[in-house]
Design a protein around this motif. Structure first.
Motif, PDB file in Angstrom:
ATOM      1  N   ARG A  20     -16.450 -78.251  -8.374  1.00  0.00           N
ATOM      2  CA  ARG A  20     -16.255 -77.346  -9.510  1.00  0.00           C
ATOM      3  C   ARG A  20     -15.025 -77.758 -10.311  1.00  0.00           C
ATOM      4  O   ARG A  20     -13.923 -77.817  -9.775  1.00  0.00           O
ATOM      5  CB  ARG A  20     -16.159 -75.906  -9.021  1.00  0.00           C
ATOM      6  CG  ARG A  20     -17.551 -75.353  -8.663  1.00  0.00           C
ATOM      7  CD  ARG A  20     -17.467 -74.047  -7.945  1.00  0.00           C
ATOM      8  NE  ARG A  20     -16.690 -74.194  -6.729  1.00  0.00           N
ATOM      9  CZ  ARG A  20     -15.743 -73.341  -6.349  1.00  0.00           C
ATOM     10  NH1 ARG A  20     -15.474 -72.291  -7.065  1.00  0.00           N
ATOM     11  NH2 ARG A  20     -15.090 -73.554  -5.227  1.00  0.00           N
ATOM     12  N   GLN A  68     -21.518 -73.866 -18.180  1.00  0.00           N
ATOM     13  CA  GLN A  68     -22.657 -73.138 -17.613  1.00  0.00           C
ATOM     14  C   GLN A  68     -23.599 -72.627 -18.696  1.00  0.00           C
ATOM     15  O   GLN A  68     -24.773 -72.412 -18.440  1.00  0.00           O
ATOM     16  CB  GLN A  68     -22.185 -71.911 -16.822  1.00  0.00           C
ATOM     17  CG  GLN A  68     -21.384 -72.200 -15.594  1.00  0.00           C
ATOM     18  CD  GLN A  68     -19.924 -72.443 -15.909  1.00  0.00           C
ATOM     19  OE1 GLN A  68     -19.533 -72.649 -17.053  1.00  0.00           O
ATOM     20  NE2 GLN A  68     -19.110 -72.479 -14.885  1.00  0.00           N
ATOM     21  N   VAL A  69     -23.061 -72.359 -19.876  1.00  0.00           N
ATOM     22  CA  VAL A  69     -23.849 -71.699 -20.913  1.00  0.00           C
ATOM     23  C   VAL A  69     -24.534 -72.739 -21.790  1.00  0.00           C
ATOM     24  O   VAL A  69     -23.877 -73.570 -22.405  1.00  0.00           O
ATOM     25  CB  VAL A  69     -22.943 -70.803 -21.786  1.00  0.00           C
ATOM     26  CG1 VAL A  69     -23.775 -69.987 -22.745  1.00  0.00           C
ATOM     27  CG2 VAL A  69     -22.099 -69.904 -20.910  1.00  0.00           C
ATOM     28  N   ALA A 108     -24.576 -62.081 -17.740  1.00  0.00           N
ATOM     29  CA  ALA A 108     -23.325 -61.945 -18.496  1.00  0.00           C
ATOM     30  C   ALA A 108     -23.592 -61.963 -19.996  1.00  0.00           C
ATOM     31  O   ALA A 108     -23.047 -61.161 -20.746  1.00  0.00           O
ATOM     32  CB  ALA A 108     -22.361 -63.063 -18.127  1.00  0.00           C
ATOM     33  N   LEU A 109     -24.462 -62.881 -20.418  1.00  0.00           N
ATOM     34  CA  LEU A 109     -24.793 -62.965 -21.842  1.00  0.00           C
ATOM     35  C   LEU A 109     -25.482 -61.701 -22.316  1.00  0.00           C
ATOM     36  O   LEU A 109     -25.228 -61.210 -23.418  1.00  0.00           O
ATOM     37  CB  LEU A 109     -25.719 -64.155 -22.101  1.00  0.00           C
ATOM     38  CG  LEU A 109     -25.090 -65.499 -22.365  1.00  0.00           C
ATOM     39  CD1 LEU A 109     -26.169 -66.550 -22.509  1.00  0.00           C
ATOM     40  CD2 LEU A 109     -24.252 -65.465 -23.628  1.00  0.00           C
ATOM     41  N   LYS A 157     -14.277 -60.461 -18.454  1.00  0.00           N
ATOM     42  CA  LYS A 157     -15.455 -60.122 -17.655  1.00  0.00           C
ATOM     43  C   LYS A 157     -16.532 -61.181 -17.813  1.00  0.00           C
ATOM     44  O   LYS A 157     -17.143 -61.609 -16.842  1.00  0.00           O
ATOM     45  CB  LYS A 157     -16.034 -58.782 -18.121  1.00  0.00           C
ATOM     46  CG  LYS A 157     -15.567 -57.595 -17.329  1.00  0.00           C
ATOM     47  CD  LYS A 157     -16.379 -56.388 -17.757  1.00  0.00           C
ATOM     48  CE  LYS A 157     -15.851 -55.120 -17.139  1.00  0.00           C
ATOM     49  NZ  LYS A 157     -16.476 -53.929 -17.703  1.00  0.00           N
ATOM     50  N   PHE A 158     -16.749 -61.570 -19.084  1.00  0.00           N
ATOM     51  CA  PHE A 158     -17.786 -62.556 -19.349  1.00  0.00           C
ATOM     52  C   PHE A 158     -17.501 -63.862 -18.608  1.00  0.00           C
ATOM     53  O   PHE A 158     -18.364 -64.417 -17.928  1.00  0.00           O
ATOM     54  CB  PHE A 158     -17.889 -62.816 -20.851  1.00  0.00           C
ATOM     55  CG  PHE A 158     -18.904 -63.858 -21.210  1.00  0.00           C
ATOM     56  CD1 PHE A 158     -20.254 -63.558 -21.227  1.00  0.00           C
ATOM     57  CD2 PHE A 158     -18.511 -65.156 -21.496  1.00  0.00           C
ATOM     58  CE1 PHE A 158     -21.186 -64.530 -21.534  1.00  0.00           C
ATOM     59  CE2 PHE A 158     -19.444 -66.129 -21.793  1.00  0.00           C
ATOM     60  CZ  PHE A 158     -20.786 -65.809 -21.822  1.00  0.00           C
ATOM     61  N   THR A 192     -19.841 -61.929  -9.649  1.00  0.00           N
ATOM     62  CA  THR A 192     -20.777 -60.954 -10.200  1.00  0.00           C
ATOM     63  C   THR A 192     -20.699 -59.591  -9.518  1.00  0.00           C
ATOM     64  O   THR A 192     -21.080 -58.601 -10.115  1.00  0.00           O
ATOM     65  CB  THR A 192     -22.221 -61.484 -10.127  1.00  0.00           C
ATOM     66  OG1 THR A 192     -22.393 -62.069  -8.847  1.00  0.00           O
ATOM     67  CG2 THR A 192     -22.474 -62.493 -11.208  1.00  0.00           C
ATOM     68  N   ARG A 242     -18.020 -63.453 -14.903  1.00  0.00           N
ATOM     69  CA  ARG A 242     -19.439 -63.342 -14.545  1.00  0.00           C
ATOM     70  C   ARG A 242     -20.123 -64.696 -14.550  1.00  0.00           C
ATOM     71  O   ARG A 242     -20.865 -65.014 -13.627  1.00  0.00           O
ATOM     72  CB  ARG A 242     -20.161 -62.410 -15.514  1.00  0.00           C
ATOM     73  CG  ARG A 242     -19.933 -60.954 -15.223  1.00  0.00           C
ATOM     74  CD  ARG A 242     -21.037 -60.118 -15.836  1.00  0.00           C
ATOM     75  NE  ARG A 242     -20.732 -58.701 -15.681  1.00  0.00           N
ATOM     76  CZ  ARG A 242     -20.234 -57.946 -16.659  1.00  0.00           C
ATOM     77  NH1 ARG A 242     -20.017 -58.465 -17.850  1.00  0.00           N
ATOM     78  NH2 ARG A 242     -19.982 -56.687 -16.448  1.00  0.00           N
ATOM     79  N   ILE A 243     -19.910 -65.493 -15.603  1.00  0.00           N
ATOM     80  CA  ILE A 243     -20.633 -66.768 -15.644  1.00  0.00           C
ATOM     81  C   ILE A 243     -20.129 -67.719 -14.561  1.00  0.00           C
ATOM     82  O   ILE A 243     -20.811 -68.656 -14.199  1.00  0.00           O
ATOM     83  CB  ILE A 243     -20.603 -67.468 -17.028  1.00  0.00           C
ATOM     84  CG1 ILE A 243     -19.192 -67.848 -17.430  1.00  0.00           C
ATOM     85  CG2 ILE A 243     -21.260 -66.630 -18.096  1.00  0.00           C
ATOM     86  CD1 ILE A 243     -19.157 -68.719 -18.665  1.00  0.00           C
ATOM     87  N   HIS A 244     -18.939 -67.453 -14.032  1.00  0.00           N
ATOM     88  CA  HIS A 244     -18.451 -68.323 -12.961  1.00  0.00           C
ATOM     89  C   HIS A 244     -18.765 -67.773 -11.593  1.00  0.00           C
ATOM     90  O   HIS A 244     -18.228 -68.229 -10.585  1.00  0.00           O
ATOM     91  CB  HIS A 244     -16.950 -68.581 -13.124  1.00  0.00           C
ATOM     92  CG  HIS A 244     -16.674 -69.548 -14.235  1.00  0.00           C
ATOM     93  ND1 HIS A 244     -16.414 -69.143 -15.520  1.00  0.00           N
ATOM     94  CD2 HIS A 244     -16.668 -70.904 -14.258  1.00  0.00           C
ATOM     95  CE1 HIS A 244     -16.242 -70.208 -16.279  1.00  0.00           C
ATOM     96  NE2 HIS A 244     -16.396 -71.279 -15.555  1.00  0.00           N
ATOM     97  N   GLY A 245     -19.616 -66.759 -11.537  1.00  0.00           N
ATOM     98  CA  GLY A 245     -20.147 -66.323 -10.244  1.00  0.00           C
ATOM     99  C   GLY A 245     -19.449 -65.127  -9.624  1.00  0.00           C
ATOM    100  O   GLY A 245     -19.790 -64.746  -8.510  1.00  0.00           O
ATOM    101  N   SER A 269     -26.530 -65.723 -13.362  1.00  0.00           N
ATOM    102  CA  SER A 269     -25.277 -65.043 -13.712  1.00  0.00           C
ATOM    103  C   SER A 269     -24.945 -65.238 -15.184  1.00  0.00           C
ATOM    104  O   SER A 269     -24.386 -64.343 -15.818  1.00  0.00           O
ATOM    105  CB  SER A 269     -24.124 -65.481 -12.804  1.00  0.00           C
ATOM    106  OG  SER A 269     -23.964 -66.861 -12.852  1.00  0.00           O
ATOM    107  N   VAL A 270     -25.334 -66.389 -15.744  1.00  0.00           N
ATOM    108  CA  VAL A 270     -25.111 -66.596 -17.180  1.00  0.00           C
ATOM    109  C   VAL A 270     -25.982 -65.630 -17.990  1.00  0.00           C
ATOM    110  O   VAL A 270     -25.520 -65.007 -18.940  1.00  0.00           O
ATOM    111  CB  VAL A 270     -25.418 -68.060 -17.591  1.00  0.00           C
ATOM    112  CG1 VAL A 270     -25.519 -68.193 -19.095  1.00  0.00           C
ATOM    113  CG2 VAL A 270     -24.334 -68.987 -17.070  1.00  0.00           C
ATOM    114  N   ARG A 286     -22.758 -72.869  -6.195  1.00  0.00           N
ATOM    115  CA  ARG A 286     -23.946 -72.057  -6.477  1.00  0.00           C
ATOM    116  C   ARG A 286     -25.119 -72.956  -6.824  1.00  0.00           C
ATOM    117  O   ARG A 286     -24.944 -74.057  -7.349  1.00  0.00           O
ATOM    118  CB  ARG A 286     -23.657 -71.131  -7.656  1.00  0.00           C
ATOM    119  CG  ARG A 286     -22.612 -70.091  -7.362  1.00  0.00           C
ATOM    120  CD  ARG A 286     -22.309 -69.270  -8.587  1.00  0.00           C
ATOM    121  NE  ARG A 286     -21.632 -70.049  -9.617  1.00  0.00           N
ATOM    122  CZ  ARG A 286     -21.554 -69.681 -10.887  1.00  0.00           C
ATOM    123  NH1 ARG A 286     -22.149 -68.589 -11.284  1.00  0.00           N
ATOM    124  NH2 ARG A 286     -20.907 -70.421 -11.760  1.00  0.00           N
TER     125      ARG A 286
END
Lengths: 260, 223
Positions: free
Chosen positions: B68, A100-101, A16-17, B90-91, B99, B94-97, A12-13, A4
């Motif tokens: 990755r 990522q965060v 999600a956050l 879910k979180f 979505t 989501r942060i890993h794409g 996406s972070v 990505r």
């Protein structure tokens, strides 16, 4: 899965956050969402009742009740968004173990969520005021938006700086707390700044929050006479300097902030 | 590929700064090779894995990842106790794409099935037993697709049937993706890894063959 782009990762972070924070704020305990909305509504209603019954009905060309409402909502934007931002690192430390965060992500998301929650509060209050036959349509929505946005940016900047300072020197938090206590009073939320004699009024106008609060009122009512010396550019200059100082500090102490 | 350049690490203790654990580690780990990390206790194996996985930061030096890379499998730091297993999962997805709705549901189903949490999947993580928690953590690591997985002594806790399932899943990973692992079992290392890294006195030594790394490690041990 394809790699990505950094923007996709950030987006996406953020989403999600956002969902996670909203969930935690609204449903962490029984009826948490109701208290979240009722607390500022009661706070505002309280002051409005006290002021309109005990004091005059017009503050230099402004319906007193709405004068308080707009002022308080503007002030809350600063206070609550900066508080949420400043606490973001501590509250989300465990999340930074995902590469990522980044701390800045949780701060931006929290500040945004706070404005969203306050918007709901504003809608409730203005609907109630409209039913009581107050004139709730802002005369210059853009100016109002600009003032609120300026306060939000200021809150984000201040929250960033504060979060880093807090991490470096935990004791500073106590000092900052009592320095910030009188903010409520010196920002002209309850006392019209225009009624304060010179030279003290000019001293109070070094406070950027006072500019934001007054600018929001000026944007709301066409007949209001805001304090002379009101400058939205001052608010934005202050906010941008704080914001970039905050970003600089975050960058400098990036590693330190994410390691426990 | 993972490039580790001049990584130094020491920990902050209650009595000030601790000793250097890593003193200038330089490594280039190719993407499609399984690597075993050996060294005596306290040599910094876990520290290096955590730094490569990004859950800890070096005091000096950098780690560049051009593929990755997972967090250390089974790492529990990222779970929030007040949220349910599903919300945590879910979180992470989501942060890993993952979505889109379909991707998300697919991953959640996989995690729920693999971790065998049943109804508890919707209960707060703080109510989980340690076995349930580690099953969830292991399932999370497996559910996200990475090019390189990092594993620190992965002996997924749980009952016998879960341990077997986890071992089978781990073998599957070793075949399709890169692996960087720590294990004290020589047989395990020989089974999964082609290459080896020997950590000694804060330095890392790369060996094309895991057997050579094991020999170097054993020779360094006091007789």
């Amino acid at each position: 899965m394809a790699t990505r782009s950094p923007w996709q990762v950030m987006w996406s972070v953020w989403s999600a956050l956002f969902l996670r924070e909203a969930l935690a704020r609204l449903f962490s305990s029984r009826g948490a969402w109701a208290w979240l909305l009722l607390e500022p509504i009661f706070h505002i209603a309280y002051l409005v009742i006290i002021f309109t019954i005990i004091r005059v009905h017009y503050v230099s060309g402004f319906d007193t009740g709405l004068w308080i409402v707009v002022g308080l909502l503007a002030y809350f934007t600063f206070e609550r968004a900066s508080g949420q931002t400043a606490n973001a690192i501590n509250a989300n430390k465990s999340l930074f173990s995902y590469r990522q965060v980044q701390p800045i992500d949780s701060m931006v998301v929290r500040a945004f969520l706070e404005v969203l929650l306050l918007s709901v509060v504003a809608i409730v209050i203005f609907s109630a005021a409209a039913m009581l036959e107050h004139d709730v349509l802002p005369h210059d929505p853009f100016e109002l938006f600009l003032a609120i946005f300026g306060l939000w940016l200021l809150a984000l900047g201040w929250g960033l700086v504060r979060a880093v300072l807090h991490d470096l020197v935990p004791e500073l938090e106590i000092v900052l707390n009592f320095i910030m206590k009188p903010m409520y009073i010196i920002s002209g939320v309850m006392v019209p700044l225009a009624s304060i004699p010179l030279p003290y009024r000019d001293w109070l106008l070094y406070n950027p929050v006072a500019h934001g609060v007054e600018a929001a009122r000026a944007g709301f009512s066409a007949t209001y006479h805001p304090v002379s010396g009101l400058s939205v550019s001052y608010l934005f200059a202050f906010a941008l300097v704080l914001f970039f100082t905050g970003l600089l500090l975050m960058r400098r102490f990036a590693v330190r902030l994410v390691t426990a | 590929m993972i490039v580790v350049t001049d990584v130094h690490k020491r920990y902050q203790t209650d009595h000030g700064l601790g000793l250097w654990v890593l003193k200038g580690v330089n490594l280039t780990i190719p993407r499609n090779v399984n690597v075993g990390l050996v060294g005596c206790n306290g040599a910094g194996k876990s520290t290096l894995l955590r730094i490569i996985g990004g859950v800890d930061q070096p005091n000096k030096g950098i780690v560049q990842r051009t593929c990755r890379v997972s967090w250390p499998m089974g790492y529990g730091g990222g779970l929030q106790g007040s949220l349910s297993g599903r919300q945590n999962a879910k979180f992470v997805c989501r942060i890993h794409g993952y979505t889109s709705h379909a991707d998300l549901q697919d991953r959640l189903q996989y995690i729920k099935d693999f971790a065998q949490l049943g109804e508890s999947f919707d209960e707060p993580v703080k109510t989980y037993s340690s076995g349930m928690k580690s099953r969830l953590q292991f399932a999370l690591s497996l559910a996200i697709e990475f090019d390189v997985y990092i594993s620190d002594e992965v002996t997924a806790a749980g009952d016998a049937s879960f341990t077997n399932k986890a071992a089978a899943a781990f073998k599957g990973l070793a075949d399709k993706a890169g692996l960087i692992m720590v294990s004290h079992g020589e047989a395990t290392l020989k089974q999964f890894c082609q290459s080896g890294i020997w950590l000694n006195q804060g330095q890392a030594h790369w060996f094309e063959k895991i057997d050579d790394a094991l020999v170097a490690y054993k020779e360094s041990l006091p007789q």
